[in-house]
Design a protein around this motif. Structure first.
Motif, PDB file in Angstrom:
ATOM      1  N   GLU A  56      83.840  43.451 -30.660  1.00  0.00           N
ATOM      2  CA  GLU A  56      82.588  42.926 -31.246  1.00  0.00           C
ATOM      3  C   GLU A  56      82.111  41.829 -30.315  1.00  0.00           C
ATOM      4  N   ASN A 118      73.682  45.102 -34.436  1.00  0.00           N
ATOM      5  CA  ASN A 118      72.688  44.436 -35.268  1.00  0.00           C
ATOM      6  C   ASN A 118      71.919  43.463 -34.368  1.00  0.00           C
ATOM      7  N   THR A 120      72.396  40.538 -33.455  1.00  0.00           N
ATOM      8  CA  THR A 120      73.149  39.611 -32.609  1.00  0.00           C
ATOM      9  C   THR A 120      74.372  40.223 -31.920  1.00  0.00           C
ATOM     10  N   HIS A 121      74.913  41.310 -32.462  1.00  0.00           N
ATOM     11  CA  HIS A 121      76.192  41.820 -31.973  1.00  0.00           C
ATOM     12  C   HIS A 121      76.183  43.326 -31.711  1.00  0.00           C
ATOM     13  N   VAL A 123      79.104  46.363 -31.664  1.00  0.00           N
ATOM     14  CA  VAL A 123      80.492  46.640 -32.063  1.00  0.00           C
ATOM     15  C   VAL A 123      80.847  48.052 -31.601  1.00  0.00           C
TER      16      VAL A 123
HETATM   17  C1  LIG Z   1      76.264  41.344 -36.932  1.00  0.00           C
HETATM   18  O1  LIG Z   1      77.489  41.905 -36.536  1.00  0.00           O
HETATM   19  C2  LIG Z   1      78.543  40.975 -36.333  1.00  0.00           C
HETATM   20  C3  LIG Z   1      79.735  41.737 -35.797  1.00  0.00           C
HETATM   21  O2  LIG Z   1      80.154  42.720 -36.683  1.00  0.00           O
HETATM   22  C4  LIG Z   1      78.832  40.241 -37.630  1.00  0.00           C
HETATM   23  O3  LIG Z   1      79.853  39.292 -37.416  1.00  0.00           O
HETATM   24  C5  LIG Z   1      77.579  39.569 -38.114  1.00  0.00           C
HETATM   25  O4  LIG Z   1      77.834  38.985 -39.377  1.00  0.00           O
HETATM   26  C6  LIG Z   1      76.446  40.599 -38.234  1.00  0.00           C
HETATM   27  N1  LIG Z   1      75.216  39.889 -38.579  1.00  0.00           N
HETATM   28  C7  LIG Z   1      74.517  40.198 -39.653  1.00  0.00           C
HETATM   29  C8  LIG Z   1      73.271  39.405 -39.861  1.00  0.00           C
HETATM   30  O5  LIG Z   1      74.878  41.068 -40.439  1.00  0.00           O
END
Ligand SMILES: *[C@@H]1O[C@H](CO)[C@@H](O)[C@H](O)[C@H]1NC(C)=O
Length: 185
Positions: A56, A118, A120-121, A123
């Motif tokens: 991630e 998403n 920001t990330h 995975v």
């Molecule tokens: C986006 O993905 C990351 C990694 O799985 C997670 O930690 C984060 O909470 C997610 N952000 C949202 C807004 O769901």
């Protein structure tokens, strides 16, 4: 008070969500944070023959990850993964020869199991054998304590042969015991 049909509908809906939600569930036993920003991490699950890793990373571009004898690029067994512009997960098994960008292995031994992103990330979950039988991979032996190296770049590669070399972020995590604890069957 809800009427009977709506309660039944609710539980039917819940089961459907539950079944589809299971697709990407792995019972990862171990996790290490890769960077100080704490926005990137590796989780894994191993058995006698193989390891499944979930990476991630706080990027929308490619992420790179490697097993390294010395915690450096040289001699490292590298995997680069990303989600392409069509939303499809991509994975490339590579090996470092020097400090240049790692060339692709002639035999590809990493299997992509799942990918998502998403805002920001990204995975990516992948799988490999501990001993792939490929000279361009490192054997992850039964007492595999190793160093991990990582890098990422916010650019999405155009193709497997056009990965932007420059890293926005990179680093190493030392002395990670990959095979402990063992997974339950
Ligand atoms: C986006 O993905 C990351 C990694 O799985 C997670 O930690 C984060 O909470 C997610 N952000 C949202 C807004 O769901």
């Amino acid at each position: 008070m809800p009427t009977m049909p709506s309660v039944v509908q609710f539980f039917v809906l819940l089961s459907i969500v539950h079944v589809f939600g299971q697709k990407t569930q792995f019972n990862f036993k171990r996790r290490v944070s890769l960077n100080d920003k704490k926005n990137s991490a590796i989780s894994w699950l191993s058995d006698d023959k193989s390891i499944t890793i979930r990476a991630e990373y706080g990027t929308q571009g490619w992420l790179g990850f490697g097993f390294s004898p010395k915690g450096e690029m040289g001699g490292a067994d590298i995997v680069i993964a990303w989600i392409d512009k069509n939303g499809k997960g991509q994975i490339s098994d590579r090996h470092a020869t020097s400090n240049g960008f790692p060339p692709a292995d002639s035999k590809q031994d990493y299997k992509l199991l799942d990918s998502s992103k998403n805002a920001t990330h990204t995975v990516i979950t992948f799988h490999r054998l501990l001993k792939t039988g490929d000279k361009e991979d490192l054997d992850l032996t039964t007492n595999a304590v190793t160093n991990l190296i990582w890098a990422y770049n916010d650019m999405i590669p155009e193709s497997i042969d056009a990965i932007d070399y420059h890293h926005s972020n990179r680093g190493a995590v030392r002395n990670v015991n990959l095979l402990s604890p063992k997974a339950r069957n």
